[in-house]
Motif scaffolding. Sequence first.
Motif, PDB file in Angstrom:
ATOM      1  N   GLU A   1       0.856  -1.172   0.000  1.00 30.72           N
ATOM      2  CA  GLU A   1       0.000   0.000   0.000  1.00 30.72           C
ATOM      3  C   GLU A   1       0.897   1.228   0.000  1.00 30.72           C
ATOM      4  O   GLU A   1       1.873   1.295   0.751  1.00 30.72           O
ATOM      5  CB  GLU A   1      -0.886   0.008   1.237  1.00 30.72           C
ATOM      6  CG  GLU A   1      -1.985  -1.044   1.224  1.00 30.72           C
ATOM      7  CD  GLU A   1      -2.869  -0.967   2.451  1.00 30.72           C
ATOM      8  OE1 GLU A   1      -3.770  -0.105   2.491  1.00 30.72           O
ATOM      9  OE2 GLU A   1      -2.655  -1.774   3.367  1.00 30.72           O
ATOM     10  N   ARG A   2       0.578   2.180  -0.837  1.00 28.97           N
ATOM     11  CA  ARG A   2       1.427   3.361  -0.991  1.00 28.97           C
ATOM     12  C   ARG A   2       1.525   4.171   0.289  1.00 28.97           C
ATOM     13  O   ARG A   2       2.585   4.686   0.632  1.00 28.97           O
ATOM     14  CB  ARG A   2       0.881   4.227  -2.132  1.00 28.97           C
ATOM     15  CG  ARG A   2       1.737   5.427  -2.471  1.00 28.97           C
ATOM     16  CD  ARG A   2       1.150   6.176  -3.664  1.00 28.97           C
ATOM     17  NE  ARG A   2       1.172   5.356  -4.873  1.00 28.97           N
ATOM     18  CZ  ARG A   2       0.598   5.711  -6.029  1.00 28.97           C
ATOM     19  NH1 ARG A   2      -0.061   6.855  -6.092  1.00 28.97           N
ATOM     20  NH2 ARG A   2       0.677   4.921  -7.082  1.00 28.97           N
ATOM     21  N   SER A   3       0.422   4.303   0.998  1.00 29.45           N
ATOM     22  CA  SER A   3       0.391   5.134   2.197  1.00 29.45           C
ATOM     23  C   SER A   3       0.292   4.298   3.462  1.00 29.45           C
ATOM     24  O   SER A   3      -0.688   3.558   3.651  1.00 29.45           O
ATOM     25  CB  SER A   3      -0.791   6.105   2.138  1.00 29.45           C
ATOM     26  OG  SER A   3      -0.979   6.761   3.368  1.00 29.45           O
TER      27      SER A   3
ATOM     28  N   HIS B   1      -3.849   2.784  -2.702  1.00 28.31           N
ATOM     29  CA  HIS B   1      -3.101   2.513  -3.928  1.00 28.31           C
ATOM     30  C   HIS B   1      -1.961   1.542  -3.609  1.00 28.31           C
ATOM     31  O   HIS B   1      -1.493   1.465  -2.469  1.00 28.31           O
ATOM     32  CB  HIS B   1      -2.507   3.802  -4.492  1.00 28.31           C
ATOM     33  CG  HIS B   1      -3.470   4.963  -4.494  1.00 28.31           C
ATOM     34  ND1 HIS B   1      -4.707   4.910  -5.102  1.00 28.31           N
ATOM     35  CD2 HIS B   1      -3.381   6.205  -3.944  1.00 28.31           C
ATOM     36  CE1 HIS B   1      -5.328   6.066  -4.944  1.00 28.31           C
ATOM     37  NE2 HIS B   1      -4.552   6.869  -4.239  1.00 28.31           N
TER      38      HIS B   1
ATOM     39  N   ASP C   1       1.931   0.033  -5.060  1.00 21.68           N
ATOM     40  CA  ASP C   1       3.091   0.154  -5.947  1.00 21.68           C
ATOM     41  C   ASP C   1       3.945  -1.097  -5.803  1.00 21.68           C
ATOM     42  O   ASP C   1       4.224  -1.541  -4.682  1.00 21.68           O
ATOM     43  CB  ASP C   1       3.933   1.384  -5.574  1.00 21.68           C
ATOM     44  CG  ASP C   1       3.182   2.686  -5.805  1.00 21.68           C
ATOM     45  OD1 ASP C   1       2.637   2.863  -6.908  1.00 21.68           O
ATOM     46  OD2 ASP C   1       3.144   3.521  -4.882  1.00 21.68           O
TER      47      ASP C   1
ATOM     48  N   LEU D   1       9.927   0.787 -10.532  1.00 16.19           N
ATOM     49  CA  LEU D   1       8.492   0.533 -10.501  1.00 16.19           C
ATOM     50  C   LEU D   1       8.129  -0.460 -11.605  1.00 16.19           C
ATOM     51  O   LEU D   1       8.446  -0.261 -12.772  1.00 16.19           O
ATOM     52  CB  LEU D   1       7.719   1.839 -10.701  1.00 16.19           C
ATOM     53  CG  LEU D   1       6.191   1.732 -10.637  1.00 16.19           C
ATOM     54  CD1 LEU D   1       5.738   1.347  -9.226  1.00 16.19           C
ATOM     55  CD2 LEU D   1       5.542   3.049 -11.065  1.00 16.19           C
TER      56      LEU D   1
ATOM     57  N   SER E   1       1.740  -0.282 -10.863  1.00 19.86           N
ATOM     58  CA  SER E   1       1.022   0.490  -9.852  1.00 19.86           C
ATOM     59  C   SER E   1      -0.474   0.333 -10.086  1.00 19.86           C
ATOM     60  O   SER E   1      -0.922   0.172 -11.222  1.00 19.86           O
ATOM     61  CB  SER E   1       1.409   1.973  -9.893  1.00 19.86           C
ATOM     62  OG  SER E   1       0.979   2.570 -11.098  1.00 19.86           O
TER      63      SER E   1
ATOM     64  N   VAL F   1      -3.935   2.326  -8.895  1.00 18.24           N
ATOM     65  CA  VAL F   1      -4.473   3.525  -8.237  1.00 18.24           C
ATOM     66  C   VAL F   1      -5.989   3.441  -8.214  1.00 18.24           C
ATOM     67  O   VAL F   1      -6.637   3.325  -9.257  1.00 18.24           O
ATOM     68  CB  VAL F   1      -4.019   4.798  -8.982  1.00 18.24           C
ATOM     69  CG1 VAL F   1      -4.681   6.026  -8.365  1.00 18.24           C
ATOM     70  CG2 VAL F   1      -2.512   4.928  -8.938  1.00 18.24           C
TER      71      VAL F   1
END
Length: 201
Positions: free
Chosen positions: A122-124, A150, A152, A160, A163, A165
């Motif tokens: 999870e990105r965050s 999101h 990545d 990368l 991804s 989103v």
Amino acid sequence: MVADVQDLVRIERFAVEQKITMMVNRYEIRALDVDGNPGAVLAVAQQKRMAFKEQVTFYTDESRQTPVFGFKARQRVDLGATYDVTDAQGAPIGSFRKDFGKSLLRSTWHLDANGVNAMGQERSQGVAIGRRMWEMLPVISEIPAPFVFHFDFHDAGGQLVMSSVRRRSLRDRYVVDVPGGRLDGRVAAAMAVALDALQSR
């Protein structure tokens, strides 16, 4: 309808949209134009319910007559199950698994396909923790979480690979990017659907 399976293999950007149905989970894989608008349907995915092993099959169109690829758990559904992605003939083209330990605080997946080895998270971290706190609250946990998450995926060198989103909408909708087309688009589509269908596993 997919005229050539290579359209999926080489794709670098597409959308995944969940279709609301009463009995099964379905998803549409759509091409995106340069402005990000959805175009032709590339595949339709259907999650098999009440299966001995978790399984999702992707078909050319809504008629669900011609399978083009899919993924299936190697063993009975469990927290650390590995999922094999196969082509229309059943030949392996990739695999992925959830890292249960790391996912306690931040959902983490391992993805392998054609020489590509990547880890996705999870990105965050903040959103990841917020989602977990929401799910722990009585009654409120039955309401869909108001968080947009999101993912990545990076290889060992930090590049990368993919991804996903999530867009705000009534139905789950994701925009998936595969920079340079390094990852087989069929594997990317399978992983993207799994991020939605299996996220609560």
